[in-house]
Design a protein around this motif. Structure first.
Motif, PDB file in Angstrom:
ATOM      1  N   ASP A 157      27.600 -56.626  11.720  1.00 48.79           N
ATOM      2  CA  ASP A 157      27.770 -55.786  12.905  1.00 48.79           C
ATOM      3  C   ASP A 157      28.440 -54.470  12.527  1.00 48.79           C
ATOM      4  OD1 ASP A 157      27.904 -55.197  15.804  1.00 48.79           O
ATOM      5  OD2 ASP A 157      30.053 -55.492  15.533  1.00 48.79           O
ATOM      6  N   GLY A 158      29.440 -54.547  11.659  1.00 46.26           N
ATOM      7  CA  GLY A 158      30.107 -53.330  11.216  1.00 46.26           C
ATOM      8  C   GLY A 158      29.173 -52.417  10.454  1.00 46.26           C
ATOM      9  N   ILE A 159      28.349 -52.993   9.572  1.00 47.01           N
ATOM     10  CA  ILE A 159      27.399 -52.182   8.810  1.00 47.01           C
ATOM     11  C   ILE A 159      26.391 -51.520   9.738  1.00 47.01           C
ATOM     12  CG2 ILE A 159      25.556 -52.274   7.091  1.00 47.01           C
ATOM     13  CD1 ILE A 159      27.148 -54.510   5.697  1.00 47.01           C
ATOM     14  N   GLU A 160      25.917 -52.276  10.731  1.00 44.63           N
ATOM     15  CA  GLU A 160      24.967 -51.691  11.685  1.00 44.63           C
ATOM     16  C   GLU A 160      25.585 -50.506  12.419  1.00 44.63           C
ATOM     17  OE1 GLU A 160      22.116 -52.858  15.503  1.00 44.63           O
ATOM     18  OE2 GLU A 160      23.418 -54.376  14.599  1.00 44.63           O
ATOM     19  N   ARG A 161      26.825 -50.649  12.851  1.00 47.80           N
ATOM     20  CA  ARG A 161      27.486 -49.558  13.566  1.00 47.80           C
ATOM     21  C   ARG A 161      27.710 -48.350  12.657  1.00 47.80           C
ATOM     22  NH1 ARG A 161      29.372 -51.376  18.490  1.00 47.80           N
ATOM     23  NH2 ARG A 161      29.373 -53.633  18.734  1.00 47.80           N
ATOM     24  N   LEU A 162      28.048 -48.609  11.406  1.00 49.46           N
ATOM     25  CA  LEU A 162      28.260 -47.508  10.462  1.00 49.46           C
ATOM     26  C   LEU A 162      26.968 -46.750  10.194  1.00 49.46           C
ATOM     27  CD1 LEU A 162      30.588 -49.436   8.025  1.00 49.46           C
ATOM     28  CD2 LEU A 162      31.213 -47.300   9.169  1.00 49.46           C
ATOM     29  N   LEU A 163      25.888 -47.476   9.960  1.00 52.38           N
ATOM     30  CA  LEU A 163      24.614 -46.814   9.701  1.00 52.38           C
ATOM     31  C   LEU A 163      24.139 -46.051  10.934  1.00 52.38           C
ATOM     32  CD1 LEU A 163      22.764 -49.610   7.679  1.00 52.38           C
ATOM     33  CD2 LEU A 163      23.840 -47.535   6.785  1.00 52.38           C
ATOM     34  N   GLY A 164      24.330 -46.646  12.108  1.00 52.11           N
ATOM     35  CA  GLY A 164      23.923 -45.971  13.329  1.00 52.11           C
ATOM     36  C   GLY A 164      24.726 -44.725  13.616  1.00 52.11           C
ATOM     37  N   ALA A 165      25.981 -44.707  13.173  1.00 45.58           N
ATOM     38  CA  ALA A 165      26.850 -43.561  13.425  1.00 45.58           C
ATOM     39  C   ALA A 165      26.570 -42.391  12.486  1.00 45.58           C
ATOM     40  CB  ALA A 165      28.309 -43.983  13.297  1.00 45.58           C
ATOM     41  N   HIS A 166      25.984 -42.662  11.327  1.00 40.70           N
ATOM     42  CA  HIS A 166      25.820 -41.615  10.314  1.00 40.70           C
ATOM     43  C   HIS A 166      24.372 -41.257  10.015  1.00 40.70           C
ATOM     44  CE1 HIS A 166      29.955 -41.001   8.682  1.00 40.70           C
ATOM     45  NE2 HIS A 166      30.149 -42.188   9.207  1.00 40.70           N
ATOM     46  N   LEU A 167      23.437 -42.196  10.217  1.00 40.69           N
ATOM     47  CA  LEU A 167      22.061 -42.000   9.778  1.00 40.69           C
ATOM     48  C   LEU A 167      21.106 -41.997  10.959  1.00 40.69           C
ATOM     49  CD1 LEU A 167      23.543 -42.803   7.132  1.00 40.69           C
ATOM     50  CD2 LEU A 167      21.461 -43.969   6.436  1.00 40.69           C
ATOM     51  N   ARG A 168      19.883 -41.590  10.682  1.00 38.52           N
ATOM     52  CA  ARG A 168      18.817 -41.571  11.669  1.00 38.52           C
ATOM     53  C   ARG A 168      17.591 -42.283  11.112  1.00 38.52           C
ATOM     54  NH1 ARG A 168      22.584 -40.769  13.924  1.00 38.52           N
ATOM     55  NH2 ARG A 168      23.238 -39.055  15.282  1.00 38.52           N
ATOM     56  N   PRO A 169      16.709 -42.805  11.983  1.00 37.30           N
ATOM     57  CA  PRO A 169      15.505 -43.484  11.487  1.00 37.30           C
ATOM     58  C   PRO A 169      14.757 -42.631  10.474  1.00 37.30           C
ATOM     59  CG  PRO A 169      15.725 -43.832  13.841  1.00 37.30           C
ATOM     60  CD  PRO A 169      16.808 -42.851  13.460  1.00 37.30           C
ATOM     61  N   GLY A 170      14.348 -43.299   9.398  1.00 38.09           N
ATOM     62  CA  GLY A 170      13.659 -42.605   8.319  1.00 38.09           C
ATOM     63  C   GLY A 170      14.556 -42.272   7.151  1.00 38.09           C
ATOM     64  N   ASP A 171      15.881 -42.254   7.374  1.00 39.00           N
ATOM     65  CA  ASP A 171      16.806 -41.968   6.273  1.00 39.00           C
ATOM     66  C   ASP A 171      16.793 -43.110   5.259  1.00 39.00           C
ATOM     67  OD1 ASP A 171      17.566 -39.549   7.311  1.00 39.00           O
ATOM     68  OD2 ASP A 171      19.423 -40.286   8.223  1.00 39.00           O
ATOM     69  N   ALA A 172      17.145 -42.782   4.022  1.00 36.47           N
ATOM     70  CA  ALA A 172      17.152 -43.767   2.943  1.00 36.47           C
ATOM     71  C   ALA A 172      18.564 -44.321   2.744  1.00 36.47           C
ATOM     72  CB  ALA A 172      16.664 -43.134   1.643  1.00 36.47           C
ATOM     73  N   VAL A 173      18.629 -45.626   2.472  1.00 33.43           N
ATOM     74  CA  VAL A 173      19.890 -46.321   2.226  1.00 33.43           C
ATOM     75  C   VAL A 173      19.793 -47.032   0.884  1.00 33.43           C
ATOM     76  CG1 VAL A 173      21.514 -48.048   3.067  1.00 33.43           C
ATOM     77  CG2 VAL A 173      20.162 -46.714   4.699  1.00 33.43           C
ATOM     78  N   ALA A 212      19.002 -43.742  -7.049  1.00 38.47           N
ATOM     79  CA  ALA A 212      18.811 -43.893  -5.606  1.00 38.47           C
ATOM     80  C   ALA A 212      19.319 -42.669  -4.855  1.00 38.47           C
ATOM     81  CB  ALA A 212      19.521 -45.148  -5.112  1.00 38.47           C
ATOM     82  N   LEU A 213      20.453 -42.136  -5.295  1.00 35.27           N
ATOM     83  CA  LEU A 213      20.999 -40.961  -4.627  1.00 35.27           C
ATOM     84  C   LEU A 213      20.130 -39.737  -4.889  1.00 35.27           C
ATOM     85  CD1 LEU A 213      24.833 -41.441  -5.186  1.00 35.27           C
ATOM     86  CD2 LEU A 213      23.342 -42.346  -3.405  1.00 35.27           C
ATOM     87  N   ASP A 214      19.613 -39.637  -6.116  1.00 35.74           N
ATOM     88  CA  ASP A 214      18.707 -38.529  -6.420  1.00 35.74           C
ATOM     89  C   ASP A 214      17.418 -38.626  -5.605  1.00 35.74           C
ATOM     90  OD1 ASP A 214      20.498 -37.465  -8.191  1.00 35.74           O
ATOM     91  OD2 ASP A 214      19.536 -38.309  -9.984  1.00 35.74           O
ATOM     92  N   ALA A 215      17.062 -39.864  -5.212  1.00 39.01           N
ATOM     93  CA  ALA A 215      15.860 -40.067  -4.400  1.00 39.01           C
ATOM     94  C   ALA A 215      16.119 -39.799  -2.923  1.00 39.01           C
ATOM     95  CB  ALA A 215      15.341 -41.493  -4.587  1.00 39.01           C
ATOM     96  N   GLY A 216      17.347 -39.413  -2.584  1.00 38.68           N
ATOM     97  CA  GLY A 216      17.635 -39.005  -1.219  1.00 38.68           C
ATOM     98  C   GLY A 216      18.430 -39.972  -0.375  1.00 38.68           C
ATOM     99  N   ALA A 217      18.971 -41.042  -0.970  1.00 41.29           N
ATOM    100  CA  ALA A 217      19.750 -42.000  -0.183  1.00 41.29           C
ATOM    101  C   ALA A 217      20.971 -41.318   0.421  1.00 41.29           C
ATOM    102  CB  ALA A 217      20.185 -43.169  -1.056  1.00 41.29           C
ATOM    103  N   ARG A 218      21.182 -41.536   1.717  1.00 45.52           N
ATOM    104  CA  ARG A 218      22.312 -40.930   2.413  1.00 45.52           C
ATOM    105  C   ARG A 218      23.479 -41.892   2.580  1.00 45.52           C
ATOM    106  NH1 ARG A 218      21.310 -38.494   7.820  1.00 45.52           N
ATOM    107  NH2 ARG A 218      23.403 -37.724   7.339  1.00 45.52           N
ATOM    108  N   ALA A 219      23.251 -43.153   2.227  1.00 43.91           N
ATOM    109  CA  ALA A 219      24.310 -44.155   2.303  1.00 43.91           C
ATOM    110  C   ALA A 219      24.147 -45.116   1.141  1.00 43.91           C
ATOM    111  CB  ALA A 219      24.273 -44.907   3.631  1.00 43.91           C
ATOM    112  N   LEU A 220      25.260 -45.679   0.701  1.00 47.48           N
ATOM    113  CA  LEU A 220      25.281 -46.676  -0.370  1.00 47.48           C
ATOM    114  C   LEU A 220      26.095 -47.864   0.119  1.00 47.48           C
ATOM    115  CD1 LEU A 220      25.028 -47.747  -3.327  1.00 47.48           C
ATOM    116  CD2 LEU A 220      27.094 -46.399  -3.842  1.00 47.48           C
ATOM    117  N   ILE A 221      25.518 -49.071   0.022  1.00 48.69           N
ATOM    118  CA  ILE A 221      26.209 -50.283   0.440  1.00 48.69           C
ATOM    119  C   ILE A 221      26.457 -51.145  -0.788  1.00 48.69           C
ATOM    120  CG2 ILE A 221      26.156 -52.299   1.950  1.00 48.69           C
ATOM    121  CD1 ILE A 221      24.153 -50.770   3.702  1.00 48.69           C
ATOM    122  N   VAL A 222      27.723 -51.471  -1.027  1.00 47.51           N
ATOM    123  CA  VAL A 222      28.135 -52.224  -2.216  1.00 47.51           C
ATOM    124  C   VAL A 222      28.872 -53.479  -1.776  1.00 47.51           C
ATOM    125  CG1 VAL A 222      29.569 -52.197  -4.295  1.00 47.51           C
ATOM    126  CG2 VAL A 222      28.307 -50.141  -3.627  1.00 47.51           C
TER     127      VAL A 222
END
Length: 440
Positions: A157-173, A212-222
């Motif tokens: 749930d936290g990850i979903e809220r974080l991605l929704g707060a920072h990214l938009r559909p089509g963005d790379a993660v 992955a970042l060079d390919a345009g990822a806007r978020a990284l999940i570790v």
């Protein structure tokens, strides 16, 4: 499948998935073939498929065609993982903690009933100061900066809220590959694009993160420790490499998931603060029970404010009754002792299974946590052979993007006396020529 418009065609396919007429993994017709069958233009079918892909219901994999996702985000009449294991099978596929080792909730619920004298109001709801103080102390002890803090209904749930707060559909993660199946499903359901990062026992490979970042990822999940499915844990050296790499990516959203928390038997090597936008999540579900849907989220001021603000206009807050229950568990020495006992038990069973497999010539991966990852040449044949021998394990396909095949075995349901028999069954099912690692 039916329909004369893209909306009608996509609705028909969704209905098939929901009713299981289209099973998980089912192959859909090629665009032109379905267009000819329905007497519509290929562009109409293409739009229908695109809408279903954006919602995470189907996936297109080049020459492998377009298929229903293994676990599409739509309620079905049966589990997307298929029917439950047949009676008599030992089920090591679920990835859940050992229920026998979870702290009992009854005494805490009884004490909670006696201590809560009146219902809480809307205006008084939010993060309880006592729980926030205790959470900050636990995180600070592990080297996590814990200034700004909020709560979510579990790590995902936290990850979903974080991605929704920072990214938009089509963005790379950027996500670990192999990685948590639920996370891969979530990324697809949000209309985001998953970019796989290879993993070894020390966590995500720095070169893979950079690519992955060079390919345009806007978020990284570790995953900090007990990575699902491989058991990887970020080492001190790997953390230093990643910090150096991320220092040049200030606009990246960095999310750390420390779901194992108190169960981990390796030190935490946090990346918190390596980028301007970051969040660290720690759930209580694995140590204290899956039904305790609470995770502590700390991060930079803007990120935490976005998550907390979005919650206020939606779910509102994590129940203060649940917060009080978690706080009671944290403060109970007997509960802490049970968690330590569980961690020791998982460690013994995991290490013993890896050693037994090694003795039979098979390399497995399980640096921490409750899962063991076994590389294989052919998942289907290995799964079938194990099922015939009386064992149910999880197929690696649920956890992979481009990583080689494998099987995930959960040790939390495994008794120590069963380990030799299981190892022998795996050795018979897995070809000796299986790939020795899980990186790509």
């Amino acid at each position: 499948m039916a329909g004369a418009t893209a909306v009608e065609i996509s609705a028909s396919i969704e209905s098939g998935i929901r009713t299981t007429a289209l099973a998980p993994g089912a192959l859909l017709p090629p665009v032109r073939a379905l267009a000819a069958e329905l007497a519509v233009s290929p562009a109409t079918v293409s739009r229908a498929y695109q809408e279903l892909r954006q919602r995470g219901l189907i996936v297109t994999a080049g020459r492998h065609g377009t298929r229903v996702r293994p676990r599409p985000p739509v309620a079905a009449r049966r589990s997307a993982l298929g029917p439950p294991p047949a009676p008599g099978l030992r089920d090591l596929s679920r990835g859940e903690p050992d229920a026998r080792l979870l702290p009992p909730l009854g005494p805490h619920l009884g004490a909670l009933a006696d201590s809560v004298d009146r219902p809480i109001s809307y205006s008084a709801a939010g993060v309880l100061p006592d729980l926030a103080e205790a959470a900050r102390a636990r995180l600070t002890a592990d080297g996590v900066p814990a200034g700004e803090l909020t709560l979510t209904g579990g790590a995902l749930d936290g990850i979903e809220r974080l991605l929704g707060a920072h990214l938009r559909p089509g963005d790379a993660v950027a996500v670990e590959d192999p990685g948590w199946a639920n996370l891969l499903d979530l990324v697809a359901a949000l209309g985001l694009r998953a970019v796989g990062v290879p993993v070894d026992d020390d966590g995500p490979l720095a070169a893979g993160v950079e690519a992955a970042l060079d390919a345009g990822a806007r978020a990284l999940i570790v995953t900090s420790r007990a990575q699902n499915p491989t058991g990887a844990a970020v080492s001190a050296d790997r953390a230093a490499q990643l910090r150096a790499l991320l220092a040049d990516r200030p606009d990246l959203l960095l999310i750390e998931d420390d779901h194992a928390a108190e169960l981990a038997r390796v030190p935490l090597q946090t990346l918190a603060g390596a980028t301007r936008s970051w969040a660290f999540l720690r759930s209580v579900s694995k140590p204290f029970g899956p039904d305790l849907r609470l995770a502590v989220l700390v991060g930079d001021e803007t990120t935490v404010a976005r998550v907390a603000g979005r919650a206020r206009v939606g779910a509102g807050w994590v129940s203060t009754v649940l917060q009080r229950l978690v706080l009671s568990l944290w403060r109970d020495p007997a509960a802490s002792e049970l968690v330590d006992r569980a961690a020791d038990s998982y460690e013994r069973r995991r290490v013993a299974l890896v050693a037994a497999l090694a003795g039979l010539g098979l390399r497995a991966h399980a640096h921490s946590g409750i899962n063991v990852w076994v590389p294989v040449d052919d998942e289907t044949s290995a799964l079938t052979a194990l099922r015939d021998a009386g064992w149910a394990v999880a197929p690696g396909a649920l956890y992979r993007i481009a990583a080689p095949p494998g099987l995930r075995i959960t040790v939390s349901e495994l008794d120590e006396g069963e380990i030799p028999a299981l190892a022998e069954a795996v050795a018979r099912a897995v070809r000796p020529a299986a790939a020795p690692g899980f990186t790509v």
